[in-house]
Scaffold this active site. Sequence first.
Site, PDB file in Angstrom:
ATOM      1  N   PRO A   1      -9.061   4.274  -1.213  1.00  0.00           N
ATOM      2  CA  PRO A   1      -9.048   5.168  -1.901  1.00  0.00           C
ATOM      3  C   PRO A   1      -7.312   4.433  -2.978  1.00  0.00           C
ATOM      4  O   PRO A   1      -6.933   3.653  -2.446  1.00  0.00           O
ATOM      5  CB  PRO A   1      -8.104   6.453  -2.328  1.00  0.00           C
ATOM      6  CG  PRO A   1      -8.055   6.230  -0.598  1.00  0.00           C
ATOM      7  CD  PRO A   1      -9.634   4.970   0.300  1.00  0.00           C
TER       8      PRO A   1
ATOM      9  N   ASP B   1      -6.670   8.521  -3.707  1.00  0.00           N
ATOM     10  CA  ASP B   1      -5.278   8.829  -3.338  1.00  0.00           C
ATOM     11  C   ASP B   1      -4.279   9.376  -4.452  1.00  0.00           C
ATOM     12  O   ASP B   1      -3.912   8.250  -5.061  1.00  0.00           O
ATOM     13  CB  ASP B   1      -4.341   7.182  -2.648  1.00  0.00           C
ATOM     14  CG  ASP B   1      -4.203   7.441  -2.116  1.00  0.00           C
ATOM     15  OD1 ASP B   1      -3.691   8.929  -0.727  1.00  0.00           O
ATOM     16  OD2 ASP B   1      -3.090   6.478  -0.834  1.00  0.00           O
TER      17      ASP B   1
ATOM     18  N   TRP C   1      -0.560   8.337   4.238  1.00  0.00           N
ATOM     19  CA  TRP C   1      -1.590   7.306   4.605  1.00  0.00           C
ATOM     20  C   TRP C   1      -2.352   8.472   5.651  1.00  0.00           C
ATOM     21  O   TRP C   1      -3.107   7.792   6.655  1.00  0.00           O
ATOM     22  CB  TRP C   1      -0.785   7.108   6.017  1.00  0.00           C
ATOM     23  CG  TRP C   1       0.196   5.648   4.749  1.00  0.00           C
ATOM     24  CD1 TRP C   1       1.564   5.534   4.622  1.00  0.00           C
ATOM     25  CD2 TRP C   1      -0.146   4.241   4.250  1.00  0.00           C
ATOM     26  NE1 TRP C   1       1.994   4.375   3.523  1.00  0.00           N
ATOM     27  CE2 TRP C   1       0.302   4.021   3.557  1.00  0.00           C
ATOM     28  CE3 TRP C   1      -1.375   4.099   3.929  1.00  0.00           C
ATOM     29  CZ2 TRP C   1       0.526   2.380   2.822  1.00  0.00           C
ATOM     30  CZ3 TRP C   1      -2.010   2.326   2.922  1.00  0.00           C
ATOM     31  CH2 TRP C   1      -0.562   2.416   2.996  1.00  0.00           C
TER      32      TRP C   1
ATOM     33  N   GLN D   1      -3.082  -3.971   4.755  1.00  0.00           N
ATOM     34  CA  GLN D   1      -3.318  -2.749   5.044  1.00  0.00           C
ATOM     35  C   GLN D   1      -3.544  -3.002   6.252  1.00  0.00           C
ATOM     36  O   GLN D   1      -4.152  -1.704   6.705  1.00  0.00           O
ATOM     37  CB  GLN D   1      -4.746  -1.881   4.295  1.00  0.00           C
ATOM     38  CG  GLN D   1      -4.723  -2.051   2.811  1.00  0.00           C
ATOM     39  CD  GLN D   1      -3.609  -1.064   2.285  1.00  0.00           C
ATOM     40  OE1 GLN D   1      -3.795   0.355   3.352  1.00  0.00           O
ATOM     41  NE2 GLN D   1      -2.855  -0.449   1.190  1.00  0.00           N
TER      42      GLN D   1
ATOM     43  N   TRP E   1      -3.657   1.675   5.831  1.00  0.00           N
ATOM     44  CA  TRP E   1      -5.229   2.620   5.631  1.00  0.00           C
ATOM     45  C   TRP E   1      -5.993   1.902   7.069  1.00  0.00           C
ATOM     46  O   TRP E   1      -6.044   2.977   7.983  1.00  0.00           O
ATOM     47  CB  TRP E   1      -6.037   1.668   4.818  1.00  0.00           C
ATOM     48  CG  TRP E   1      -6.549   2.480   4.590  1.00  0.00           C
ATOM     49  CD1 TRP E   1      -6.740   4.131   4.563  1.00  0.00           C
ATOM     50  CD2 TRP E   1      -8.514   3.098   4.322  1.00  0.00           C
ATOM     51  NE1 TRP E   1      -8.646   4.848   4.364  1.00  0.00           N
ATOM     52  CE2 TRP E   1      -9.213   3.602   4.179  1.00  0.00           C
ATOM     53  CE3 TRP E   1      -9.037   0.918   4.095  1.00  0.00           C
ATOM     54  CZ2 TRP E   1     -10.225   3.857   3.935  1.00  0.00           C
ATOM     55  CZ3 TRP E   1     -10.043   1.694   3.466  1.00  0.00           C
ATOM     56  CH2 TRP E   1     -11.361   2.415   3.212  1.00  0.00           C
TER      57      TRP E   1
ATOM     58  N   LYS F   1       3.175 -15.521  -5.286  1.00  0.00           N
ATOM     59  CA  LYS F   1       2.794 -14.750  -4.453  1.00  0.00           C
ATOM     60  C   LYS F   1       2.535 -13.675  -6.538  1.00  0.00           C
ATOM     61  O   LYS F   1       4.020 -13.404  -7.834  1.00  0.00           O
ATOM     62  CB  LYS F   1       3.095 -13.595  -4.144  1.00  0.00           C
ATOM     63  CG  LYS F   1       2.850 -11.566  -4.210  1.00  0.00           C
ATOM     64  CD  LYS F   1       3.812 -11.244  -2.620  1.00  0.00           C
ATOM     65  CE  LYS F   1       3.277  -9.925  -2.263  1.00  0.00           C
ATOM     66  NZ  LYS F   1       3.371  -9.121  -1.916  1.00  0.00           N
TER      67      LYS F   1
ATOM     68  N   LYS G   1       4.268  -7.460 -10.906  1.00  0.00           N
ATOM     69  CA  LYS G   1       4.634  -7.384 -11.388  1.00  0.00           C
ATOM     70  C   LYS G   1       5.810  -7.526 -12.310  1.00  0.00           C
ATOM     71  O   LYS G   1       5.471  -7.952 -13.518  1.00  0.00           O
ATOM     72  CB  LYS G   1       4.009  -5.792 -12.509  1.00  0.00           C
ATOM     73  CG  LYS G   1       2.807  -5.119 -12.996  1.00  0.00           C
ATOM     74  CD  LYS G   1       2.752  -3.818 -13.121  1.00  0.00           C
ATOM     75  CE  LYS G   1       2.732  -2.670 -11.852  1.00  0.00           C
ATOM     76  NZ  LYS G   1       2.211  -1.587 -12.002  1.00  0.00           N
TER      77      LYS G   1
END
Length: 1063
Positions: A50, A89, A535, A571, A575, A608, A611
């Site tokens: 999510p 999430d 998490w 992740q 996750w 990389k 934003k």
Amino acid sequence: MTERFTPVPAHVHFPSLEEKILKFWKENDIFMRSVRNREGAQPWVFYEGPPTANGLPHIGHALTRAVKDAFPRYQTMKGRFVWRKGGWDTHGLPVELEVEKMLGFSGKQAIEEYGIAEFNQKCRESVFKYVREWEELTDRLGFWIDLENPYVTLDNEYIESVWWILKQIWEKDLLYQGYKVVPYCPRCGTPLSDHEVAQGYREAEDPSIFVRFPLVDEPGTYLLVWTTTPWTLPGNVAVAVHPEVTYVMVEQRTAGNGTERLILAKDLLDYALQGEYTVVRELSARELVGRHYHPLYTFLPVEKDYCYVVEADFVTTSEGTGLVHIAPAFGAEDMELGKEYDLPIIQTVDERGRFISAVTPWRGMFVKDADPLIIEELRRRGLMYRATTYRHTYPFCWRCSTPLLYYAKTTWFIETTRVRDRLLANNELINWYPEHIKYGRFGNWLANNVDWALGRDRYWGTPLPVWVCDQCGHQECIGGIQELRQKVGEERANQYKALNPAEMDLHRPYIDEVTYPCPECAGTMRRVPEVIDCWFDSGAMPIAQYHYPYGDQEWFRKQFPADFISEAVDQTRGWFYSLHAISTLVFDQPCFRNCVVLGLILDEDGEKMSKSKGNAIDPMEVIKTHGADALRWYLYTAAPPWLERRVSLNLIGEVVSKFLLTLWNTYAFFVLYANLDGFDPTAHDVPVSERPDLDRWILAELHKLIETVDTRMAGFDLTGAARPIAEFVDDLSNWYVRRSRRRFWRSGENRDKVSAYLTLYECLVTLSQLLAPFTPFVAEEIYRNLVLSVRPDAPPSVHMTDFPAANRALVDEKLIEDTQLVMRIVRLGHAARNKAGIKVRQPLAKALVKVRTPAERETLQRLGNQVVDELNLKGLELVEDLSGIIQYSVSGIPSLLGKKYGALYPKIRAALAACNPAEVAAKVSAGQPVILTVDGQEVSLLPEELNVQVSAADGFEVVEEAGHMVALDVRLTPELINEGLAREIIRRIQVMRKDAGFEVDDRIEIYYQADETLTRVMEQFGDYVRSETLAEAVHQAPAPAESFRASLDIDKHPIELGILRVA
RNA sequence: GGGCCUUUAGCUCAGUCGGUUAGAGCAUCCCUCUGAUAAGGGGAAGGUCUCUGGUUCGAGUCCAGAAAGGCCCA
């Protein structure tokens, strides 16, 4: 005549086409129908990791979503039932911080004053801030996932399932409260879990200080201790040495002209000391252990024995002094060691990261801010040996960037260390892509597992469902709403907002109100204040998304575990771990069988994307410019998904011109001529065995391709599956169609033309199916036009069809090789023409071709007409020997000779170079060995060990490659020249037809006036010109005014041309 | 400090078991073909295969070490 297929524009704007397809999918509910189509079939289980919709999606999310989409589409076409439930999430620190920022808060106090209820309401609103942008990207990219019924981690039902999971863990006695050192964010006022800490390592500059610890029994002698955290010194209780390190005592002059003695590791003398020193003697660790030193600070009363030297294995001599300061309150290893030696824990810092009031000089100061003051204070007391700074990576809070403190406090843990072996064993059952993650990043992580710090002293999260008696301390874990209602009593339960079905909200502060009598005493059970690590929420999704065990249990069992999950590499400890840990804790089995780990997306400069740097590419911009198919295809083919890759608008544009348009134009070509001919693929059948070589070749390639794509997709190799499709499209367009064009132009019905149509049709329809998982839009468009136009009862969407099955019998490897030979000879011929400077339009008499083997010779006898045609020749001669028009040079084949002769080979090479190449060549072509004397040794070189090359020509142009040779007869006769001129005239007329805007099947009349040469050409080749240009008549006369006219110059010959469309 | 990944043409990438002159696409230049094509074909130019050492008759490929970049951990 009505057209059988919808006419295909030569110019296509993919983004608009995709919008049209999206509309079709939506209006006809194609996604759900494609899923339901397989109802009852064996499930193939996919889990959506999510996202949190409180930030905008970026190109990395596009990669994740593109990968997540391809495999479920493929498996659906393979007949599996692939349910795809979306998810969001919604809990946790990141959300709280966004809201804090918005409200201008700077800590927990502000939140409590504002009100937890109001604050959490703001969090609830914030998590869907960008949900529309997420939905738009998901939809527009063609990621088929059910976002209408997603799981949402803030839903009461979801929380209830999480509670159930926690209760399972509780009942296994794996959920406990402990006083431990945890990574702690003083700003957020909460401990973080290891995987959160993992998100926030950064370069930092910290103090690096060498401090004198005065020995009690030996005045003037000091332990020299190194640390980068001066603020932890008031918590010091011991100094650790390594049992196997050699220590030394040195003597140095002090500033006050006296001397002092310092003790430190021998290996670190240069690292630690400044100025001159003399070594007094060596000491073993054993000599140091147990010796006491004067405490640096005595802010807090201490009852236990402390401030002496202890042993610890974790002491290193890579930096520092080999003497490590131990403060159990501020280090996990320190805490362990403290327990071992029964040392006191001196907690000098409060939960906001400030010194407690007992630390009088710096009370209330943020500890990191106190560092310089502590250094100064130590200096005044003469205890500071040396103070510099030190650059290293240090963990910061992954969301608010405050430096983390390692800090001892009471919090809740899951004892994952007790199931470590099971975590590792279950990892054995998972396929990782790429493989190295399994024992590398993930396996290492599991092997070094520490208990999961679950509690968060925060507000917006799943409340920890543990109730504690305020009198006797009795603890209970609640595993569901009904269970809690029963404890509370049905009547009272409805008075709580948290439990009243009409307005139920299990979040804080409402759940905090719920109390019930202690079953053990007269006290009241109250919930602990913590919420849990978010998490844990996302890791609970396999269970909680279906509200297990309160929901449809059978459905859950069919949807667990997953066949496939995929997220970015960050992740691994996020996750992927939380899924794996929860699954192991609750069911003792892995949660997913296959995991595709994705690399990061870099910008054009290899940076990389982020934003904050402002170099992020907006995926929607890419899609609006080039289309979702182009973006998807690039992501699949540019590099295997786990490698980082660079992305730019240009690179994706290349996909359009190189791949999508090539495919599109092949498709457009088919539709154009099929419509002209009224061709109906269902009305004809020519057995493949009776079709020409060219057709059987492309079908062999096609079926080989099906097999490749199928195998690789089944093995989660996206790039390996996709790249060969691009090669096939290239072959189809640039060889098959190119070589077959004339077959489609022929008028009337004949078996060869039907074969060509059937073959191209099969290729295109199959391609649309092979491409469906990758480029679902263009695949749909091609499929619908080609298939539904002639078979209205076929599935309405390519995504509802069965994945093509390869017919091994059609994969004629010999024919594939043969065709490669033809292509190679053609390529050599083109090179020879180019060398000679003779354009392809100019016919040539012949080419002499020499091949390597009798089998190749046979191949060219059979397929040579393709060479003749492609190279515009009158004939082809296959020859054994080209002596007279060529020169030879000879070399050995290293792979053979090197192996056979080893160190002698370089000398053989030299000897060979000294031979007469023509003689060697003669022997080789006669199949005889070449005998040389090298180093006094007789060496017999076999023909197959030698390579004979040719060069030069006379009236010929020769090009040679790896034993294949094409000698082009470049002598031009007047005949050939005239024919060349005729071809030139034809081409000019074709250009005029196009400029005039005529349709491809329009008939014309030609008018011309020219000089003597061209007039003769027109007379000689009039029929040829007529048939090529679809002219019904050729007039040697001035062109009428209404015709389309041009004055041209062809090889310095003037000609006036006019063409007129015949009604 | 440790683990893992990456490094080949200006850019994006192939390169099998160690073997002849290291390939393709994009971009540049020249030539060419074309009634499907924003395409195709031939050629030019563009390479210290990140570096150093080793093994080997021979290394982009195997081994060791280093560097740079990235991810992760301490």
